[in-house]
Design a protein around this motif. Structure first.
Motif, short mmCIF file in Angstrom:
data_model
loop_
_atom_site.label_atom_id
_atom_site.label_comp_id
_atom_site.label_asym_id
_atom_site.label_seq_id
_atom_site.Cartn_x
_atom_site.Cartn_y
_atom_site.Cartn_z
N ALA A 20 -12.43 17.14 -5.65
CA ALA A 20 -12.47 16.39 -4.44
C ALA A 20 -12.98 15.10 -4.59
CB ALA A 20 -13.53 17.23 -3.68
N MET A 21 -13.55 14.54 -5.76
CA MET A 21 -13.75 13.07 -6.04
C MET A 21 -12.30 12.45 -6.14
SD MET A 21 -16.78 12.78 -5.62
CE MET A 21 -16.98 11.23 -6.54
N SER A 22 -11.67 12.47 -4.95
CA SER A 22 -10.21 11.85 -4.97
C SER A 22 -10.51 10.26 -4.92
CB SER A 22 -9.64 12.40 -3.72
OG SER A 22 -10.18 11.79 -2.65
N SER A 23 -9.05 9.62 -4.70
CA SER A 23 -9.26 8.02 -4.72
C SER A 23 -9.70 7.54 -3.36
CB SER A 23 -7.96 7.68 -4.86
OG SER A 23 -6.93 8.19 -3.82
N ARG B 269 -13.67 7.41 -3.87
CA ARG B 269 -13.71 6.27 -4.59
C ARG B 269 -13.75 5.04 -3.80
NH1 ARG B 269 -11.34 9.36 -8.65
NH2 ARG B 269 -9.23 8.47 -8.29
N LEU B 270 -12.88 4.90 -2.88
CA LEU B 270 -12.54 3.99 -1.98
C LEU B 270 -13.69 4.00 -0.89
CD1 LEU B 270 -10.63 1.70 -0.88
CD2 LEU B 270 -9.57 3.27 0.44
N GLY B 271 -14.20 4.79 -0.54
CA GLY B 271 -15.39 4.81 0.26
C GLY B 271 -16.59 4.29 -0.39
N GLN B 272 -16.88 4.52 -1.54
CA GLN B 272 -17.71 3.89 -2.36
C GLN B 272 -17.67 2.37 -2.60
OE1 GLN B 272 -17.51 6.46 -5.93
NE2 GLN B 272 -18.80 8.14 -5.08
N ALA B 273 -16.25 1.86 -2.82
CA ALA B 273 -16.24 0.65 -2.94
C ALA B 273 -16.38 -0.30 -1.62
CB ALA B 273 -14.71 0.31 -3.08
N TYR B 274 -16.12 0.63 -0.45
CA TYR B 274 -16.49 -0.07 0.71
C TYR B 274 -18.16 -0.09 0.90
CZ TYR B 274 -12.01 0.57 2.68
OH TYR B 274 -10.56 0.68 3.11
N TYR B 275 -18.70 0.65 0.60
CA TYR B 275 -20.21 0.75 0.59
C TYR B 275 -20.65 -0.48 -0.50
CZ TYR B 275 -25.25 1.80 -0.06
OH TYR B 275 -26.60 1.85 0.02
N ASP B 276 -20.42 -0.78 -1.47
CA ASP B 276 -20.56 -1.64 -2.40
C ASP B 276 -20.34 -3.25 -1.77
OD1 ASP B 276 -21.40 0.19 -4.25
OD2 ASP B 276 -19.73 -0.08 -5.51
N TRP C 54 -17.09 6.59 7.12
CA TRP C 54 -16.22 7.44 7.39
C TRP C 54 -15.28 8.22 6.46
CZ3 TRP C 54 -13.59 9.66 11.47
CH2 TRP C 54 -12.36 10.22 11.44
N HIS C 55 -15.00 7.66 5.22
CA HIS C 55 -14.61 8.17 4.05
C HIS C 55 -15.55 9.37 3.65
CE1 HIS C 55 -10.85 5.95 3.42
NE2 HIS C 55 -11.41 4.77 4.07
N GLU C 56 -16.88 8.93 3.48
CA GLU C 56 -17.81 9.90 3.04
C GLU C 56 -17.75 11.39 4.05
OE1 GLU C 56 -20.80 12.32 1.56
OE2 GLU C 56 -19.39 10.54 0.47
N PHE C 57 -17.48 11.01 5.32
CA PHE C 57 -17.46 12.19 6.22
C PHE C 57 -16.23 12.81 6.11
CE2 PHE C 57 -15.28 13.30 10.35
CZ PHE C 57 -15.82 14.51 10.50
N VAL C 58 -14.89 12.46 5.69
CA VAL C 58 -13.72 12.87 5.36
C VAL C 58 -13.84 13.77 3.83
CG1 VAL C 58 -11.23 12.42 4.75
CG2 VAL C 58 -12.46 11.37 6.65
N HIS C 59 -14.61 13.18 2.95
CA HIS C 59 -14.55 13.50 1.77
C HIS C 59 -15.61 14.96 1.84
CE1 HIS C 59 -15.85 14.41 -2.28
NE2 HIS C 59 -17.26 14.02 -1.99
N ARG C 60 -16.49 14.82 2.71
CA ARG C 60 -17.34 16.03 3.04
C ARG C 60 -16.73 17.38 3.29
NH1 ARG C 60 -21.05 13.52 5.16
NH2 ARG C 60 -20.39 14.29 7.61
N ILE C 61 -15.58 16.71 4.48
CA ILE C 61 -15.02 18.10 4.90
C ILE C 61 -13.87 18.69 3.88
CG2 ILE C 61 -13.22 18.41 6.59
CD1 ILE C 61 -14.48 16.66 8.43
N THR C 62 -13.15 17.63 3.14
CA THR C 62 -12.19 17.93 1.96
C THR C 62 -12.88 18.78 0.94
OG1 THR C 62 -11.03 15.95 2.42
CG2 THR C 62 -10.63 17.14 0.51
N GLU D 197 -16.46 18.63 12.08
CA GLU D 197 -16.82 19.14 10.87
C GLU D 197 -17.23 20.55 11.01
OE1 GLU D 197 -20.07 17.89 7.58
OE2 GLU D 197 -20.26 16.69 9.57
N LEU D 198 -17.80 20.98 12.23
CA LEU D 198 -18.10 22.33 12.25
C LEU D 198 -16.87 23.31 12.32
CD1 LEU D 198 -20.23 24.47 13.43
CD2 LEU D 198 -19.82 24.10 15.54
#
Length: 333
Positions: A10-13, A16-23, A104-112, A293-294
């Motif tokens: 699940a550690m998709s691009s 990683r894009l969400g982590q780049a946004y955070y930085d 937002w990307h962290e939320f989508v990643h959590r669901i995925t 999410e529910l």
């Protein structure tokens, strides 16, 4: 162990894009210029994302703005990301936009990740079952090795053909807008998953609306861009009237479809009446994201059971088939 494997998958691009946004949000909140912020973000990346960020950094250093540089990489940066960053760049709030996109990307990643964890065991079970089903006939000498392997392939095709079709449809949806409408209609009719996608699309609309409105984008553009950010053509139609209402000089909520949840319509009305549309839209985004999410969680919980039921039906069918091959008829009960 299967869950850990799914999490690694699940550690998709997108994650990683969400982590780049955070930085980038951390650096820009500290007052670091965009070029220097990109330098820091590039240092922590690898692979394709690093190459893309480097190209964006080079484009900006040559005089291009960030939104134009992002538009050259559609496959990496989704439409909603590009629209929000463009609006934030105009309003001078890039740090805030990067932070919200990171969330937002962290939320989508959590669901995925939850969906993938739910699928990993059933998929492994189906692969094991595919090899086990034909073993009795192979051991008894009623089937050759070639026939056995063809049987295994046939069972696996039942699993992989729908998967390939889904992926192909998603690709076609992005490239052929006319295909989006029927595909999105079918998607919304899938039990649990359809309701989850419905609320997820509303969350995308409300989140895009809140960010662009807060960035000072004119309301006519906000309603138009947010509608395109929903990610689902059917749900987007529910908001089309808002765009038309604003262009006619009315209020956005007056044009929204009455098929939208009354709570959301009421919040939009309050936001327009109080002049705090960004806050009410953000609240709608939070509520709809929680509901999505529910529902995604419920779908993830039930989908293994559905797959196991299919496996059980196939096992029963094979038992009756083998019985008939050995004894020449069905067992008597």
């Amino acid at each position: 162990m299967a869950e850990r494997a799914a999490e690694r998958i699940a550690m998709s691009s997108k994650t990683r894009l969400g982590q780049a946004y955070y930085d980038l949000s951390v650096m820009m909140d500290a007052g670091v210029p965009i070029l220097r912020s990109l330098d820091v973000a590039i240092e922590g990346r690898q692979g394709r994302l690093k190459r893309v960020l480097t190209q964006i950094r080079d484009s900006i250093s040559k005089g291009s703005d960030l939104s134009t540089a992002l538009s050259e990489h559609h496959s990496v940066f989704p439409l909603m990301d590009r629209m929000l960053i463009e609006a934030a760049e105009t309003a001078g709030s890039l740090g805030l936009s990067f932070k919200m996109l990171s969330q937002w990307h962290e939320f989508v990643h959590r669901i995925t990740r939850r969906l993938q964890v739910g699928l990993i065991r059933p998929f492994l079970t189906l692969h094991v079952a595919a090899f086990v089903f034909g073993l009795p006939g192979l051991v008894a000498g009623r089937t050759t090795t070639g026939q056995y392997l063809l049987g295994v392939l046939g069972i696996l095709m039942v699993l992989y053909i729908p998967t390939v079709l889904v992926v192909a449809c998603m690709r076609l949806r992005e490239r052929l807008p006319l295909v989006a409408l029927p595909l999105d209609f079918i998607l919304l009719r899938i039990p649990l998953l359809g309701r989850a996608v419905y609320h997820m699309s509303i969350s995308r609309y409300a989140r895009a609306f809140a960010m662009m409105y807060r960035a000072g984008v004119p309301i006519t553009e906000v309603t138009d861009r947010a509608t395109r950010a929903t990610g689902n053509a059917i749900v987007a139609r529910l908001f089309d009237g808002g765009r038309d209402s604003v262009r006619a000089g009315g209020l956005a909520w007056e044009g929204y479809s009455k098929r939208l949840p009354a709570q959301y319509l009421h919040l939009f009305q309050i936001g327009e009446e109080t002049g705090e549309l960004d806050k009410t839209a953000e609240k709608i985004a939070e509520i709809s994201a929680d509901r999505a999410e529910l529902l995604f969680g419920e779908f993830a919980r039930w989908q293994p059971a559905a797959i196991y039921a299919v496996v059980a039906i196939v096992v029963i069918y094979m038992i009756f088939r083998i019985w008939g091959q050995i004894y020449g008829g069905l067992p008597a009960f």
